[in-house]
Design a protein around this motif. Sequence first.
Motif, short mmCIF file in Angstrom:
data_model
loop_
_atom_site.label_atom_id
_atom_site.label_comp_id
_atom_site.label_asym_id
_atom_site.label_seq_id
_atom_site.Cartn_x
_atom_site.Cartn_y
_atom_site.Cartn_z
N ASN A 1 0.82 -1.21 0.00
CA ASN A 1 0.00 0.00 0.00
C ASN A 1 0.86 1.27 0.00
O ASN A 1 0.42 2.31 -0.50
CB ASN A 1 -0.94 0.00 1.20
N ALA A 2 2.04 1.19 0.55
CA ALA A 2 2.93 2.36 0.55
C ALA A 2 3.34 2.73 -0.88
O ALA A 2 3.59 3.90 -1.18
CB ALA A 2 4.16 2.08 1.39
N LYS A 3 3.39 1.73 -1.75
CA LYS A 3 3.75 1.95 -3.15
C LYS A 3 2.54 1.94 -4.06
O LYS A 3 2.68 2.06 -5.29
CB LYS A 3 4.74 0.87 -3.61
N ASN A 4 1.35 1.76 -3.50
CA ASN A 4 0.12 1.67 -4.30
C ASN A 4 0.26 0.63 -5.41
O ASN A 4 -0.10 0.89 -6.57
CB ASN A 4 -0.25 3.03 -4.89
N THR A 5 0.78 -0.51 -5.06
CA THR A 5 1.09 -1.54 -6.05
C THR A 5 0.55 -2.89 -5.61
O THR A 5 0.64 -3.24 -4.42
CB THR A 5 2.60 -1.63 -6.29
N VAL A 6 0.00 -3.63 -6.57
CA VAL A 6 -0.43 -5.00 -6.33
C VAL A 6 0.38 -5.91 -7.24
O VAL A 6 0.74 -5.52 -8.36
CB VAL A 6 -1.94 -5.17 -6.56
N TYR A 7 0.69 -7.09 -6.76
CA TYR A 7 1.52 -8.04 -7.50
C TYR A 7 0.77 -9.35 -7.70
O TYR A 7 -0.09 -9.73 -6.91
CB TYR A 7 2.81 -8.32 -6.73
N LEU A 8 1.16 -10.05 -8.76
CA LEU A 8 0.66 -11.40 -8.98
C LEU A 8 1.86 -12.27 -9.33
O LEU A 8 2.42 -12.16 -10.44
CB LEU A 8 -0.38 -11.45 -10.09
N GLN A 9 2.28 -13.09 -8.38
CA GLN A 9 3.37 -14.03 -8.63
C GLN A 9 2.77 -15.29 -9.22
O GLN A 9 1.91 -15.92 -8.60
CB GLN A 9 4.10 -14.36 -7.32
N MET A 10 3.23 -15.65 -10.41
CA MET A 10 2.68 -16.80 -11.12
C MET A 10 3.77 -17.84 -11.31
O MET A 10 4.76 -17.59 -11.99
CB MET A 10 2.12 -16.35 -12.48
N ASN A 11 3.59 -18.98 -10.69
CA ASN A 11 4.54 -20.08 -10.78
C ASN A 11 3.90 -21.28 -11.49
O ASN A 11 2.68 -21.34 -11.62
CB ASN A 11 5.00 -20.50 -9.39
N SER A 12 4.74 -22.20 -11.91
CA SER A 12 4.26 -23.41 -12.58
C SER A 12 3.26 -23.07 -13.68
O SER A 12 2.18 -23.67 -13.77
CB SER A 12 3.62 -24.37 -11.56
N LEU A 13 3.63 -22.12 -14.50
CA LEU A 13 2.71 -21.65 -15.53
C LEU A 13 2.40 -22.74 -16.55
O LEU A 13 3.26 -23.57 -16.88
CB LEU A 13 3.30 -20.42 -16.23
N GLU A 14 1.18 -22.70 -17.03
CA GLU A 14 0.68 -23.67 -18.00
C GLU A 14 0.21 -22.92 -19.25
O GLU A 14 -0.15 -21.75 -19.17
CB GLU A 14 -0.50 -24.44 -17.39
N PRO A 15 0.21 -23.60 -20.40
CA PRO A 15 -0.28 -22.92 -21.61
C PRO A 15 -1.69 -22.34 -21.43
O PRO A 15 -2.00 -21.31 -22.04
CB PRO A 15 -0.27 -24.05 -22.65
N GLU A 16 -2.50 -22.97 -20.59
CA GLU A 16 -3.86 -22.48 -20.34
C GLU A 16 -3.88 -21.15 -19.61
O GLU A 16 -4.92 -20.50 -19.51
CB GLU A 16 -4.66 -23.50 -19.54
N ASP A 17 -2.76 -20.72 -19.06
CA ASP A 17 -2.67 -19.42 -18.39
C ASP A 17 -2.44 -18.28 -19.37
O ASP A 17 -2.44 -17.11 -18.97
CB ASP A 17 -1.53 -19.43 -17.36
N THR A 18 -2.24 -18.61 -20.63
CA THR A 18 -2.02 -17.58 -21.65
C THR A 18 -3.21 -16.64 -21.76
O THR A 18 -4.36 -17.09 -21.76
CB THR A 18 -1.75 -18.24 -23.01
N GLY A 19 -2.92 -15.35 -21.85
CA GLY A 19 -3.98 -14.37 -22.01
C GLY A 19 -3.52 -12.99 -21.63
O GLY A 19 -2.37 -12.79 -21.21
N ALA A 20 -4.43 -12.05 -21.76
CA ALA A 20 -4.18 -10.69 -21.31
C ALA A 20 -4.63 -10.58 -19.86
O ALA A 20 -5.75 -10.96 -19.54
CB ALA A 20 -4.94 -9.70 -22.18
N TYR A 21 -3.76 -10.08 -19.02
CA TYR A 21 -4.04 -9.96 -17.59
C TYR A 21 -4.32 -8.50 -17.25
O TYR A 21 -3.52 -7.61 -17.58
CB TYR A 21 -2.86 -10.48 -16.78
N TYR A 22 -5.43 -8.29 -16.57
CA TYR A 22 -5.90 -6.94 -16.25
C TYR A 22 -5.93 -6.73 -14.73
O TYR A 22 -6.49 -7.55 -13.99
CB TYR A 22 -7.31 -6.72 -16.79
N CYS A 23 -5.37 -5.63 -14.32
CA CYS A 23 -5.42 -5.21 -12.92
C CYS A 23 -6.70 -4.42 -12.69
O CYS A 23 -7.17 -3.71 -13.58
CB CYS A 23 -4.19 -4.33 -12.64
#
Length: 127
Positions: free
Chosen positions: A74-96
């Motif tokens: 919150n101090a940086k007004n930032t959100v993160y998404l750590q994505m591990n063990s990625l699969e082809p089905e995870d392909t796409g446009a990611y929106y915050c």
Amino acid sequence: QVQLRESGGGLVQAGGSLRLSCGASGRTFGILGMGWFRRAPGKEQEFVAAISRSGGTTYYTDSVKGRFSISRDNAKNTVYLQMNSLEPEDTGAYYCTAALKYCSGYDCYARSSYDYWGQGTQVTVSS
């Protein structure tokens, strides 16, 4: 108004990892929950993960549980998404996304619970 800008997308092989970041600017003091949605090619946009303002409550869609982790600074007004063990089905446009209203439970999975959206960052997972 709140502006959201995503970064960190790219091309990765299956099994690899990526970390998405989303910085918020503008009238950020009113932001409560934040989250990530994605749109795969030819499919509707779907909920991925969300986090409460304090960071104490998180939600994940079933397909990413155990592989993805959402967090925020919150101090940086930032959100993160750590994505591990990625699969082809995870392909796409990611929106915050950011919410000005409180949500709980399955309400936090709905697009209608969020007020601001970023432009998206592309994630491509090759097999």
